[in-house]
Design a protein around this motif. Structure first.
Motif, PDB file in Angstrom:
ATOM      1  N   ARG A 369       0.854  -1.357  -0.257  1.00  0.00           N
ATOM      2  CA  ARG A 369       0.008  -0.190   0.057  1.00  0.00           C
ATOM      3  C   ARG A 369       0.787   1.212   0.075  1.00  0.00           C
ATOM      4  O   ARG A 369       0.673   2.238  -0.717  1.00  0.00           O
ATOM      5  N   GLN A 370       1.899   1.113   0.727  1.00  0.00           N
ATOM      6  CA  GLN A 370       2.962   2.328   0.837  1.00  0.00           C
ATOM      7  C   GLN A 370       3.328   2.444  -0.472  1.00  0.00           C
ATOM      8  O   GLN A 370       3.377   3.819  -0.898  1.00  0.00           O
ATOM      9  N   LEU A 373       0.628   4.069  -2.716  1.00  0.00           N
ATOM     10  CA  LEU A 373       0.571   5.563  -2.612  1.00  0.00           C
ATOM     11  C   LEU A 373       1.669   6.320  -2.878  1.00  0.00           C
ATOM     12  O   LEU A 373       1.487   7.444  -3.471  1.00  0.00           O
ATOM     13  N   TRP A 374       2.861   5.868  -2.538  1.00  0.00           N
ATOM     14  CA  TRP A 374       3.868   6.691  -3.044  1.00  0.00           C
ATOM     15  C   TRP A 374       4.451   6.915  -4.222  1.00  0.00           C
ATOM     16  O   TRP A 374       5.116   7.866  -4.704  1.00  0.00           O
TER      17      TRP A 374
ATOM     18  N   GLU C  35       0.965   2.712  10.708  1.00  0.00           N
ATOM     19  CA  GLU C  35       1.166   1.866   9.378  1.00  0.00           C
ATOM     20  C   GLU C  35       2.334   2.624   8.501  1.00  0.00           C
ATOM     21  O   GLU C  35       3.416   2.153   8.870  1.00  0.00           O
ATOM     22  N   PHE C  36       2.195   3.763   7.880  1.00  0.00           N
ATOM     23  CA  PHE C  36       2.992   4.482   7.266  1.00  0.00           C
ATOM     24  C   PHE C  36       2.451   5.947   7.178  1.00  0.00           C
ATOM     25  O   PHE C  36       1.401   6.138   7.293  1.00  0.00           O
ATOM     26  N   ALA C  37       3.462   6.912   6.786  1.00  0.00           N
ATOM     27  CA  ALA C  37       3.139   8.422   6.937  1.00  0.00           C
ATOM     28  C   ALA C  37       1.885   8.457   5.827  1.00  0.00           C
ATOM     29  O   ALA C  37       2.169   7.971   4.555  1.00  0.00           O
ATOM     30  N   ALA C  39      -1.018   6.949   5.561  1.00  0.00           N
ATOM     31  CA  ALA C  39      -1.628   5.727   5.249  1.00  0.00           C
ATOM     32  C   ALA C  39      -3.296   5.818   5.364  1.00  0.00           C
ATOM     33  O   ALA C  39      -4.007   5.196   5.058  1.00  0.00           O
ATOM     34  N   PRO C 148      -0.027  11.822   0.336  1.00  0.00           N
ATOM     35  CA  PRO C 148       0.769  10.901   1.057  1.00  0.00           C
ATOM     36  C   PRO C 148       2.322  11.428   0.789  1.00  0.00           C
ATOM     37  O   PRO C 148       3.093  11.024   1.997  1.00  0.00           O
ATOM     38  N   GLN C 152       4.833  12.430   4.041  1.00  0.00           N
ATOM     39  CA  GLN C 152       6.020  11.599   4.269  1.00  0.00           C
ATOM     40  C   GLN C 152       7.060  12.333   4.079  1.00  0.00           C
ATOM     41  O   GLN C 152       8.060  12.323   5.003  1.00  0.00           O
TER      42      GLN C 152
END
Lengths: 437, 81, 375
Positions: A369-370, A373-374, C35-37, C39, C148, C152
């Motif tokens: 997912r990361q 998204l990135w 989870e992560f920045a 998310a 997102p 980050q």
């Protein structure tokens, strides 16, 4: 155009499994609609042009699955579903809601593509893709084709390309010779298979057939000009016009996932009756595991009968399926892509073709997912259909949920269909609009 | 074989009547159908509707998959060569 | 046990902005992220950097934040996809155009550039819009960005300034100066800042913030020319309320050539299923304003959960029910727009400095059901 009555069964996909399923439903006197993306039926394995000679089973099923016995929608696709009983179907650009008691998924297989430098060049196509193009009218008169893939599909494809006029440079099989011999010993015990293999080899003679061979990279300016191959451990440059290459087949499971069906490594999970984990949904053929067209027909017939409410399934069908499945497992074991196919990727290699995401911009430590998204990997037009399996192999990501709609319909077509769905039990009435943007 | 005429980027092209637009566009060898996000030429990969690499404009409809579309007399197709 | 000056819970855009500011003030900051920045709500968001004026407080916080974004964004790489496309608030009728004129006046009073476009000017500015619109309010300095990545990058800046990132960490409970986690170490902090978006209320019982589900859809890359972010003013005719399900027209041109289409709002808890009839209404409203959109292929739709309050203002400041605990949530659709100002308000409070703007309208303990109009 909401139908006045609910159908008994909708079958999705008109390959061997779907045709057999629709035929079985009709034989039990139930109403059935067969939905297929193609223009003629037959799926990939029985793709044909009018007048072309097909195998006997194909002729029989294509003849039997005709209106009025079976309603057939060509150039149609299920693009969304509110439930297994309420499908949003795109009929060549126009959408409708189809209500049905049961659905049989027979969505077949897709090729597994593993990225390598140059794989985005025009002229690099799949192995099945090259065959599909020829069967849909591409003439290859004199074109030089490098064919590099895996498994028993290679020879029939080579024969098709030859008939289309191609100059086959080489047929490359990624697995080593000893594996190929072991497979031949086990698989070609069947006289029918042996005869067929010999026939295909005769049709492709004297094109070299090399084991331990794969495409290292493709080079060219605006299109493919040459293939750099690894042949038995040695690098070889072959000038060519086309490279037809893939790393086997994978079940096509998007619709099953959308409907909530459990999907495992072999495809949509089914029981002995071909029932999926979701009530009212059956699956048959290669979408629940690649096992060839005979097993697909048997599974389709079982699924069709079960979906139509039959309680007794002939044991012979089950045996046919089990034989095919055993062969399918053998294929998966013997022709699994070798590690070197993953090692072809360089930092500059495009992983996600839709969004042009290169290997160097993906940190393998990220979650799926990361990364999505990135970097937008797997977020483009194909929604990960191509790079999803590649990322699974390269980074260990499991393919995740499918977000509607399927098939990229137009905004207008999808919206107009959704408007006609049965209103949500949690009523969505008009209400004062909200603040904020 | 009965041929028909389609119009590719404004130019007429004779093709067999029973083939797909993708096959018609590849008649003279691999050719770019569209440009990627980064501007690179792209052409069909899967030829069975799942990769979306063969998207072209057909009779003013954008993003039609050429591999799923049969030709017909007078069909107009726009590519990004 | 990990000890620090400030524990920030959540690395969405708001939490990351707070961590960035506090770390640059020299505080020892620990960021706890599940989870992560980006998310959560941040990753599901449209990504507008807008100034809105539903209330004077909202306008001030948006405006202050925008000036801060203007200073920060040039330091960020192109992957944030910041695009100063401006916003057009579309007026369908003369009555709405009058509302737009009033907004122009308010914006200008506060030093925010704004102008009124008449029907002709609007048609020239956005030829793809349907004919017959009365005009529009143009806010030329509004931007869109890719949320997102912004979250980050803010988090990376915080870490570069010494913040410690604890990820993935599941926070179980917030007590006075203590964050209990499901695995790994608990965190002891001089102050705890809860910036967990729509999930904040599960850590701070009684917090008047609710998850408000929103749907978005994105098109394939399309040759439809849309230059501004487009929003319809129509909803201003109605009373603001948290109840019911509603849709508005909101389309953004993305750097990728895609069109991002919103928006919907419903209170259904954290139910991540797609409400198809509502999506139909959202898309139909969009195609009514932008007819060419009907022909655009739609790639996917998804849902997110905006942290919403009844008075449309965020909850920023000390949460009195738990000692040494602050909260920053409730920004609903304006989390990115308001993140830097939110961080400044929290920092001023923690450091005992003069706040950059009046913090009273954002106090978490206010009566949100009645405070909005007065703010």
């Amino acid at each position: 155009m909401r139908p006045s009555r609910r159908l008994d069964v909708v079958v999705v996909g008109a390959g061997p499994a779907g045709l057999a399923a629709a035929d079985a439903v009709a034989a039990l006197g139930r109403s059935v609609l067969l939905i297929d993306q193609g223009s003629r039926g037959g799926g990939q394995v029985w793709r044909h042009r009018p007048g072309e000679r097909l195998p006997r089973a194909a002729r029989r099923l294509l003849g039997a699955v005709q209106p009025p016995r079976v309603a057939v929608a060509r150039r149609a696709a299920v693009i969304d579903a509110a439930s297994p009983h309420e499908l949003v179907v795109d009929f060549d650009g126009r959408t409708a809601i189809i209500e049905t008691s049961s659905i049989v998924l027979a969505t077949g297989a897709v090729e597994r593509f593993l990225p390598f430098p140059g794989w985005t060049l025009p002229g690099v196509v799949g192995v099945g893709a090259m065959q599909a193009l020829c069967k849909s009218g591409l003439e290859l008169s004199g074109a030089r084709v490098v064919l590099a893939g895996t498994g028993p599909l290679l020879l029939p494809v080579a024969a098709t390309l030859r008939r289309a006029g191609a100059r086959l440079v080489l047929i490359g099989e990624q697995v080593p010779a000893r594996r190929l011999r072991r497979f031949a010993m086990r698989a070609l015990l069947s006289p029918a298979r042996l005869a067929q293999a010999l026939q295909y080899r005769a049709a492709t003679w004297p094109v070299p057939y090399r084991s331990d061979t794969w495409v290292v990279r493709a080079e060219g300016h605006h299109a493919v000009e040459r293939a750099i191959l690894s042949v038995g451990g040695e690098e070889r440059v072959e000038p060519c016009d086309w490279i037809a290459t893939a790393a086997g087949l994978l079940p096509r499971t998007e619709l099953g996932t959308l409907l909530g069906c459990a999907v495992g490594d072999d495809g949509i999970v089914v029981d002995q009756q071909q029932a999926t984990s979701i009530d009212g949904v059956w699956a048959a053929g290669e979408c629940c595991g690649v096992a060839g067209d005979d097993a697909a027909q048997a599974e389709g017939a079982i699924a069709g009968m079960a979906a139509a409410g039959a309680t007794e399934i002939p044991a012979a069908l089950g045996r046919r399926r089990d034989r095919g499945r055993a062969f399918g497992w053998l294929l998966r074991e013997e022709f699994a892509p070798r590690r070197e196919l993953l090692d072809r990727v360089t930092p500059r290699t495009v992983i996600c073709r839709c969004e042009d995401v290169r290997q160097e911009s993906i940190d393998p430590a990220w979650s799926q997912r990361q990364a999505k998204l990135w970097t937008r990997v797997a977020m483009g037009a194909c929604q990960g259909a191509v790079c999803g399996p590649a990322c699974e192999a390269l980074y260990g990501w499991r393919r995740n949920a499918v977000r509607p709609p399927l098939e990229q319909p137009s905004v207008g077509a999808w919206a107009s269909a959704l408007e006609r769905l049965t209103p949500d039990p949690v009523a969505v009435g008009e209400s004062p609009p909200q603040r904020g943007a | 074989m009965s041929d028909i005429t389609i119009v590719v980027n404004g130019l007429p092209r004779r093709v067999a009547h029973d083939i797909t637009v993708a096959a018609a566009l590849l008649q003279h060898g691999p050719a770019s159908f569209r440009h990627s996000v980064g501007g690179a030429p792209r052409a069909p990969l899967c030829a069975m509707g799942s990769c979306h690499e063969c998207r072209v404009t057909i009779d003013d409809r954008p993003a039609v998959r050429a591999c799923l579309e049969p030709v017909r007399e007078g069909l107009r197709v726009e590519t990004e060569p | 046990m990990i000890t620090c000056d400030v524990a920030v819970i959540g690395a969405g855009v708001v939490g990351a902005a707070i961590a960035d500011v506090l770390a640059h003030e020299g505080m020892e900051v620990a960021v706890l992220e599940g989870e992560f920045a980006g998310a959560g709500s941040t990753g599901a968001a449209m990504g507008h950097l807008v100034v809105m004026d539903d209330s004077p407080a909202q306008l001030r916080l948006c405006h202050h934040s925008r000036l801060r974004w203007d200073a920060m964004l040039p330091e960020f790489p192109p992957t944030v996809e910041a695009d100063r496309c401006g916003t057009l608030w579309l007026a369908a009728s003369d009555a709405e155009l009058a509302i737009a004129q009033a907004k122009v006046d308010r914006f200008r009073r506060d030093g925010v550039r704004a102008e009124l476009l008449d029907a002709q000017q609007l048609a020239e500015a956005e030829p793809a819009l349907r004919p017959g619109l009365a005009g529009a309010l143009r806010v030329p300095d509004d931007m869109v960005c890719y949320p997102p990545v912004i979250a980050q990058l803010l988090l990376e800046r915080a870490v570069a300034a010494g913040a410690r990132l604890l990820q993935p960490v599941r926070v179980l409970a917030v007590e006075s100066g203590l964050v209990r986690t499901a695995y790994g170490d608990n965190v002891s902090a001089g102050a705890v800042v809860v910036a967990a978006g729509a999930h904040s209320a599960s850590l701070l019982p009684g917090l008047p913030a609710l998850p408000r589900r929103g749907h978005l859809a994105i098109s394939d890359r399309m040759p439809i020319s849309v230059r501004h972010q487009l929003v319809d003013l129509g909803y201003l005719d109605s009373a603001h309320t948290l109840g019911g399900a509603s849709v508005a027209f909101n389309v953004q041109p993305r750097r990728t050539g895609q069109l991002l289409v919103g928006s919907s709002r419903e209170l259904v808890g954290f139910d991540a299923r797609i409400n198809r009839p509502l999506v139909a209404r959202m898309l139909s409203r969009a195609t009514a304003f932008l007819p060419a959109l009907a022909g655009a292929p739609v790639s996917r739709t998804w849902v997110g959960f905006r942290p919403a309050t009844a008075d449309a203002l965020p909850l920023i400041g000390r949460w009195p029910a738990i000692e040494r605990t602050w909260v920053a949530t409730g920004h609903e659709g304006l989390g990115i727009s308001m993140a830097p100002g939110t961080a400044d308000l929290i920092a001023a409070d923690l450091l005992g400095r003069e706040p950059p703007l009046d913090p009273a309208p954002f106090r978490p303990e206010r009566d949100v059901a009645h405070a909005g109009a007065a703010a």
